[in-house]
Motif scaffolding. Sequence first.
Motif, PDB file in Angstrom:
ATOM      1  N   VAL A   3      89.327 -22.958  90.506  1.00 29.41           N
ATOM      2  CA  VAL A   3      87.941 -22.604  90.206  1.00 29.41           C
ATOM      3  C   VAL A   3      87.409 -23.502  89.087  1.00 29.41           C
ATOM      4  CG1 VAL A   3      86.419 -20.796  89.311  1.00 29.41           C
ATOM      5  CG2 VAL A   3      88.154 -20.223  91.017  1.00 29.41           C
ATOM      6  N   GLY A   4      88.201 -23.676  88.042  1.00 35.12           N
ATOM      7  CA  GLY A   4      87.777 -24.522  86.931  1.00 35.12           C
ATOM      8  C   GLY A   4      87.526 -25.961  87.355  1.00 35.12           C
ATOM      9  N   GLU A   5      88.414 -26.491  88.187  1.00 36.84           N
ATOM     10  CA  GLU A   5      88.236 -27.856  88.680  1.00 36.84           C
ATOM     11  C   GLU A   5      86.979 -27.962  89.539  1.00 36.84           C
ATOM     12  OE1 GLU A   5      92.840 -29.436  88.953  1.00 36.84           O
ATOM     13  OE2 GLU A   5      92.112 -28.034  90.488  1.00 36.84           O
ATOM     14  N   ARG A   6      86.694 -26.898  90.299  1.00 37.08           N
ATOM     15  CA  ARG A   6      85.484 -26.906  91.129  1.00 37.08           C
ATOM     16  C   ARG A   6      84.223 -26.842  90.260  1.00 37.08           C
ATOM     17  NH1 ARG A   6      86.195 -26.858  96.319  1.00 37.08           N
ATOM     18  NH2 ARG A   6      88.243 -26.413  97.137  1.00 37.08           N
ATOM     19  N   ILE A   7      84.265 -26.038  89.198  1.00 29.59           N
ATOM     20  CA  ILE A   7      83.124 -25.984  88.278  1.00 29.59           C
ATOM     21  C   ILE A   7      82.869 -27.381  87.714  1.00 29.59           C
ATOM     22  CG2 ILE A   7      82.312 -25.103  86.047  1.00 29.59           C
ATOM     23  CD1 ILE A   7      83.891 -22.477  86.738  1.00 29.59           C
ATOM     24  N   LYS A   8      83.932 -28.025  87.252  1.00 28.22           N
ATOM     25  CA  LYS A   8      83.807 -29.368  86.675  1.00 28.22           C
ATOM     26  C   LYS A   8      83.290 -30.371  87.708  1.00 28.22           C
ATOM     27  CE  LYS A   8      86.470 -32.781  84.055  1.00 28.22           C
ATOM     28  NZ  LYS A   8      87.775 -33.039  83.431  1.00 28.22           N
ATOM     29  N   ARG A  13      78.760 -33.576  89.498  1.00 28.73           N
ATOM     30  CA  ARG A  13      77.862 -33.954  90.595  1.00 28.73           C
ATOM     31  C   ARG A  13      76.406 -33.803  90.177  1.00 28.73           C
ATOM     32  NH1 ARG A  13      77.517 -30.345  94.504  1.00 28.73           N
ATOM     33  NH2 ARG A  13      76.026 -31.620  95.578  1.00 28.73           N
ATOM     34  N   ARG A  14      76.146 -32.805  89.364  1.00 32.57           N
ATOM     35  CA  ARG A  14      74.786 -32.534  88.888  1.00 32.57           C
ATOM     36  C   ARG A  14      74.450 -33.309  87.619  1.00 32.57           C
ATOM     37  NH1 ARG A  14      72.493 -31.000  93.117  1.00 32.57           N
ATOM     38  NH2 ARG A  14      73.046 -28.970  93.954  1.00 32.57           N
ATOM     39  N   ASP A  15      75.412 -34.105  87.155  1.00 37.53           N
ATOM     40  CA  ASP A  15      75.235 -34.892  85.936  1.00 37.53           C
ATOM     41  C   ASP A  15      74.839 -33.997  84.760  1.00 37.53           C
ATOM     42  OD1 ASP A  15      75.354 -37.325  84.585  1.00 37.53           O
ATOM     43  OD2 ASP A  15      73.217 -37.709  84.836  1.00 37.53           O
ATOM     44  N   MET A  16      75.540 -32.869  84.649  1.00 33.51           N
ATOM     45  CA  MET A  16      75.296 -31.915  83.569  1.00 33.51           C
ATOM     46  C   MET A  16      76.425 -31.994  82.555  1.00 33.51           C
ATOM     47  SD  MET A  16      74.168 -28.487  85.679  1.00 33.51           S
ATOM     48  CE  MET A  16      73.388 -27.602  84.338  1.00 33.51           C
ATOM     49  N   THR A  17      76.101 -31.732  81.319  1.00 33.43           N
ATOM     50  CA  THR A  17      77.129 -31.613  80.281  1.00 33.43           C
ATOM     51  C   THR A  17      77.657 -30.187  80.290  1.00 33.43           C
ATOM     52  OG1 THR A  17      75.546 -30.932  78.599  1.00 33.43           O
ATOM     53  CG2 THR A  17      75.940 -33.320  78.833  1.00 33.43           C
ATOM     54  N   GLN A  18      78.794 -29.989  79.649  1.00 33.17           N
ATOM     55  CA  GLN A  18      79.316 -28.629  79.518  1.00 33.17           C
ATOM     56  C   GLN A  18      78.328 -27.767  78.739  1.00 33.17           C
ATOM     57  OE1 GLN A  18      83.157 -29.539  77.763  1.00 33.17           O
ATOM     58  NE2 GLN A  18      84.184 -29.212  79.737  1.00 33.17           N
ATOM     59  N   ARG A  19      77.747 -28.311  77.682  1.00 29.82           N
ATOM     60  CA  ARG A  19      76.770 -27.557  76.888  1.00 29.82           C
ATOM     61  C   ARG A  19      75.541 -27.213  77.741  1.00 29.82           C
ATOM     62  NH1 ARG A  19      76.511 -26.938  71.548  1.00 29.82           N
ATOM     63  NH2 ARG A  19      77.900 -28.699  71.264  1.00 29.82           N
ATOM     64  N   GLY A  20      75.072 -28.184  78.536  1.00 22.91           N
ATOM     65  CA  GLY A  20      73.906 -27.943  79.392  1.00 22.91           C
ATOM     66  C   GLY A  20      74.152 -26.831  80.395  1.00 22.91           C
ATOM     67  N   LEU A  21      75.305 -26.865  81.044  1.00 23.71           N
ATOM     68  CA  LEU A  21      75.635 -25.812  82.006  1.00 23.71           C
ATOM     69  C   LEU A  21      75.796 -24.476  81.289  1.00 23.71           C
ATOM     70  CD1 LEU A  21      76.340 -24.784  84.822  1.00 23.71           C
ATOM     71  CD2 LEU A  21      78.693 -25.605  84.444  1.00 23.71           C
ATOM     72  N   GLY A  22      76.482 -24.498  80.156  1.00 19.96           N
ATOM     73  CA  GLY A  22      76.710 -23.261  79.410  1.00 19.96           C
ATOM     74  C   GLY A  22      75.422 -22.595  78.958  1.00 19.96           C
ATOM     75  N   THR A  23      74.485 -23.372  78.461  1.00 24.65           N
ATOM     76  CA  THR A  23      73.213 -22.773  78.033  1.00 24.65           C
ATOM     77  C   THR A  23      72.403 -22.302  79.236  1.00 24.65           C
ATOM     78  OG1 THR A  23      72.167 -24.953  77.900  1.00 24.65           O
ATOM     79  CG2 THR A  23      73.057 -24.038  75.852  1.00 24.65           C
ATOM     80  N   GLU A  24      72.527 -23.012  80.357  1.00 22.69           N
ATOM     81  CA  GLU A  24      71.829 -22.621  81.589  1.00 22.69           C
ATOM     82  C   GLU A  24      72.274 -21.238  82.065  1.00 22.69           C
ATOM     83  OE1 GLU A  24      69.230 -23.352  84.882  1.00 22.69           O
ATOM     84  OE2 GLU A  24      69.538 -24.628  83.132  1.00 22.69           O
ATOM     85  N   VAL A  25      73.549 -20.905  81.856  1.00 20.31           N
ATOM     86  CA  VAL A  25      74.050 -19.593  82.299  1.00 20.31           C
ATOM     87  C   VAL A  25      73.979 -18.539  81.199  1.00 20.31           C
ATOM     88  CG1 VAL A  25      75.503 -20.572  84.117  1.00 20.31           C
ATOM     89  CG2 VAL A  25      76.494 -20.130  81.852  1.00 20.31           C
ATOM     90  N   VAL A  34      82.098 -24.945  74.678  1.00 22.48           N
ATOM     91  CA  VAL A  34      83.462 -24.417  74.546  1.00 22.48           C
ATOM     92  C   VAL A  34      83.764 -23.456  75.696  1.00 22.48           C
ATOM     93  CG1 VAL A  34      84.997 -23.013  73.106  1.00 22.48           C
ATOM     94  CG2 VAL A  34      83.502 -24.720  72.049  1.00 22.48           C
ATOM     95  N   ARG A  35      82.816 -22.574  76.004  1.00 15.56           N
ATOM     96  CA  ARG A  35      83.042 -21.607  77.086  1.00 15.56           C
ATOM     97  C   ARG A  35      83.226 -22.303  78.431  1.00 15.56           C
ATOM     98  NH1 ARG A  35      81.884 -16.164  76.183  1.00 15.56           N
ATOM     99  NH2 ARG A  35      82.817 -15.916  78.231  1.00 15.56           N
ATOM    100  N   ILE A  36      82.400 -23.295  78.716  1.00 14.65           N
ATOM    101  CA  ILE A  36      82.540 -24.019  79.982  1.00 14.65           C
ATOM    102  C   ILE A  36      83.851 -24.792  79.999  1.00 14.65           C
ATOM    103  CG2 ILE A  36      81.544 -25.785  81.496  1.00 14.65           C
ATOM    104  CD1 ILE A  36      80.030 -23.049  81.447  1.00 14.65           C
ATOM    105  N   ALA A  37      84.230 -25.381  78.890  1.00 14.79           N
ATOM    106  CA  ALA A  37      85.512 -26.096  78.803  1.00 14.79           C
ATOM    107  C   ALA A  37      86.673 -25.142  79.071  1.00 14.79           C
ATOM    108  CB  ALA A  37      85.665 -26.755  77.430  1.00 14.79           C
ATOM    109  N   GLN A  38      86.571 -23.912  78.592  1.00  9.91           N
ATOM    110  CA  GLN A  38      87.627 -22.925  78.843  1.00  9.91           C
ATOM    111  C   GLN A  38      87.724 -22.603  80.333  1.00  9.91           C
ATOM    112  OE1 GLN A  38      86.206 -19.878  76.151  1.00  9.91           O
ATOM    113  NE2 GLN A  38      87.702 -20.440  74.574  1.00  9.91           N
ATOM    114  N   ALA A  57      73.173 -22.028  88.691  1.00  9.49           N
ATOM    115  CA  ALA A  57      72.843 -23.151  87.812  1.00  9.49           C
ATOM    116  C   ALA A  57      73.221 -24.488  88.451  1.00  9.49           C
ATOM    117  CB  ALA A  57      73.545 -22.993  86.464  1.00  9.49           C
ATOM    118  N   LEU A  58      74.290 -24.497  89.228  1.00 12.72           N
ATOM    119  CA  LEU A  58      74.752 -25.713  89.890  1.00 12.72           C
ATOM    120  C   LEU A  58      74.098 -25.920  91.258  1.00 12.72           C
ATOM    121  CD1 LEU A  58      78.508 -25.333  88.930  1.00 12.72           C
ATOM    122  CD2 LEU A  58      76.935 -27.090  88.065  1.00 12.72           C
ATOM    123  N   GLU A  59      73.281 -24.929  91.677  1.00 16.14           N
ATOM    124  CA  GLU A  59      72.585 -24.970  92.961  1.00 16.14           C
ATOM    125  C   GLU A  59      73.547 -25.108  94.131  1.00 16.14           C
ATOM    126  OE1 GLU A  59      69.295 -27.744  92.953  1.00 16.14           O
ATOM    127  OE2 GLU A  59      68.905 -27.338  90.832  1.00 16.14           O
TER     128      GLU A  59
END
Length: 144
Positions: A3-8, A13-25, A34-38, A57-59
């Motif tokens: 699951v983590g590898e799929r999130i990454k 693919r969406r050219d998002m940073t971990q911070r960008g995805l984390g704030t989006e959710v 940090v949460r997305i990295a975990q 968030a990843l559509e």
Amino acid sequence: MSVGERIKFHRKRRDMTQRGLGTEVGFPPASADVRIAQYESGSRSPKEPMLNALAAALEISPASLTVPDLDDPATLLHILFALEDRYDLKLSQSNCATNVQISIPSQSVTHLYCMLFLWQIMRDRLASGKLTREEYDEWRYGVT
């Protein structure tokens, strides 16, 4: 992929940073990366509501994040066993290839047939150059 590898994979693919995805959710900006990295490292596993938020968030379809690890032969074999139990899966050999046949119950046939037919159309469009790989991936990761 986990699951983590799929999130990454989908985040990149969406050219998002971990911070960008984390704030989006909904994570606070100070801890969002940090949460997305975990999640991506597997040290934490997102629960279903978070999986749904990440998928939105990843559509993509939430199902594309929870695909079992097909890199593990035992896991793949047990998926085939489950299909055998549920759908009377049968195996046959021809020209050094193993073929899989699945008997789908009549109430599911039309929907599954339409999905498989559309998949073939999309693969043909990809092969003929009428569809880019990115467009094909957008379609297949969004299928629900």
